[in-house]
Design a protein around this motif. Structure first.
Motif, short mmCIF file in Angstrom:
data_model
loop_
_atom_site.label_atom_id
_atom_site.label_comp_id
_atom_site.label_asym_id
_atom_site.label_seq_id
_atom_site.Cartn_x
_atom_site.Cartn_y
_atom_site.Cartn_z
N PHE A 1 3.83 -3.08 3.54
CA PHE A 1 2.96 -2.01 4.02
C PHE A 1 3.44 -1.44 5.35
O PHE A 1 4.13 -2.11 6.12
N VAL A 2 3.06 -0.21 5.60
CA VAL A 2 3.28 0.43 6.90
C VAL A 2 1.91 0.60 7.55
O VAL A 2 1.00 1.20 6.97
N LEU A 3 1.77 0.05 8.75
CA LEU A 3 0.49 0.12 9.43
C LEU A 3 0.17 1.56 9.82
O LEU A 3 0.92 2.20 10.54
N GLU A 4 -0.95 2.04 9.32
CA GLU A 4 -1.41 3.38 9.66
C GLU A 4 -2.20 3.37 10.96
O GLU A 4 -2.03 4.23 11.82
N ALA B 1 3.32 -6.09 7.19
CA ALA B 1 4.71 -5.63 7.17
C ALA B 1 5.55 -6.45 6.19
O ALA B 1 6.38 -5.89 5.45
N THR C 1 -1.06 -7.79 11.32
CA THR C 1 -0.01 -6.77 11.41
C THR C 1 1.30 -7.25 10.78
O THR C 1 1.90 -6.55 9.93
N ALA D 1 -3.47 0.07 6.30
CA ALA D 1 -2.03 0.09 6.04
C ALA D 1 -1.76 0.87 4.76
O ALA D 1 -2.56 0.85 3.83
N ARG D 2 -0.62 1.53 4.74
CA ARG D 2 -0.32 2.42 3.64
C ARG D 2 0.92 1.94 2.88
O ARG D 2 1.86 1.40 3.49
N CYS D 3 0.91 2.14 1.58
CA CYS D 3 2.11 1.90 0.79
C CYS D 3 3.09 3.04 1.03
O CYS D 3 2.72 4.21 0.83
N PRO D 4 4.31 2.76 1.44
CA PRO D 4 5.26 3.86 1.70
C PRO D 4 5.74 4.50 0.39
O PRO D 4 5.64 3.90 -0.68
#
Length: 285
Positions: A206-209, A202, A198, A282-285
């Motif tokens: 990345f933003v954890l989905e 970060a 996690t 995780a997603r790329c913002p």
């Protein structure tokens, strides 16, 4: 795999930096048995990633692909996607190419030999990056994750999977006495919780989905390959147990591993497969 008996045993088979042919062949067999026996889990995982994806991915990268367990499962699920499999071992990539050809996927799955510790190869932008039991082998996993971030576009996904340890197979009563033998083997060698990615995700931007645990609990009867899968896994554990378990426990385990013995895992109809794995999406913002 550690060879010092005072160290813990790890079961994380990708991105191995070894030129030993025998070790590579053994690792390839383990990876392919894992894929065959745990096919229901792989299907569940790829279905879930499909639900999370905003659009059908056109280009997918598999980091530390080994013999292609993930690359092939992804190509079969995302039927329009091209998959690039990155691994250090040319032998494992050769096996991947043969399997892709046999499945009619040679035009969509390609292997690229690369040492991710030295940086990413030149690739087109991807829509999905997959890393299964490989990141913790990297000398600098944060740098590899930063490369994944740069390879993705806003809104696209990275999926990181870890397994807890070797699966468990045996019933409590294995027929030769010593109830609870497999539990004692795991208690002796299990290194404890796997890496939590996690914070690493970060730091890479990345933003954890979602983080999802997958409890694998496959009851008997199981595919014919399960006996060999159990034997390979337990043999690896057995090689680290001399002097760490009582002699009578070791003898009982040897009886289970004896291919020709009456209690051999190759002859048993009561094997199950129990393990847990977790995936961070995780997603790329």
């Amino acid at each position: 795999m550690n060879t010092n008996p005072t160290e813990t045993v790890t079961f994380h088979p990708h991105q191995h930096h070894t030129g030993a042919d025998a070790g590579t062949v053994a690792m390839a067999e383990l990876l392919e048995l894992d894929a065959e026996v745990l096919r229901p889990y792989l299907s569940e995982l790829t279905d879930w990633l499909g639900e999370l994806s905003d659009r059908e991915p056109g280009r997918i990268v598999d980091l530390g692909s080994g013999t292609g367990t993930g690359a092939l499962a992804l190509a079969q699920h995302f039927t329009q996607a091209g998959v690039t499999a990155l691994d250090f071992s040319p032998q494992l990539l050769h096996r991947l190419a043969k399997k892709a050809s046999a499945l009619g996927l040679a035009d969509r799955v390609r292997g690229v030999q690369t040492d991710l510790n030295e940086g990413w190869p030149q690739l087109e932008t991807s829509d999905l990056v997959w890393a299964a039991a490989s990141l913790h082998h990297m000398a600098d996993p944060d740098r590899v994750l930063a490369g994944a971030f740069d390879n993705l576009r806003p809104g696209d996904l990275l999926a990181v999977t870890e397994m807890d340890f070797f699966p468990r197979f045996l019933p409590d009563d294995i027929g030769v006495g010593h109830p609870g033998l497999e539990a004692r083997v795991h208690a002796t060698l299990n290194p404890g919780p796997s890496v939590d990615w996690t914070e690493h995700l970060a730091r890479a931007g990345f933003v954890l989905e979602a983080k999802r645990p997958f409890a694998v609990d496959l009851p008997a009867p199981l595919p014919a390959a399960t006996g060999r899968y159990a034997q390979v896994c337990l043999q690896k554990l057995r090689s680290h147990l001399d002097g760490r378990l009582p002699a009578d426990d070791l003898a009982a385990l040897d009886a289970v591993l004896d291919s020709d013995g009456p209690h051999s895992v190759l002859r048993r109809e009561d094997l199950t497969v129990r393990t847990t794995r977790a995936t961070w999406a995780a997603r790329c913002p």
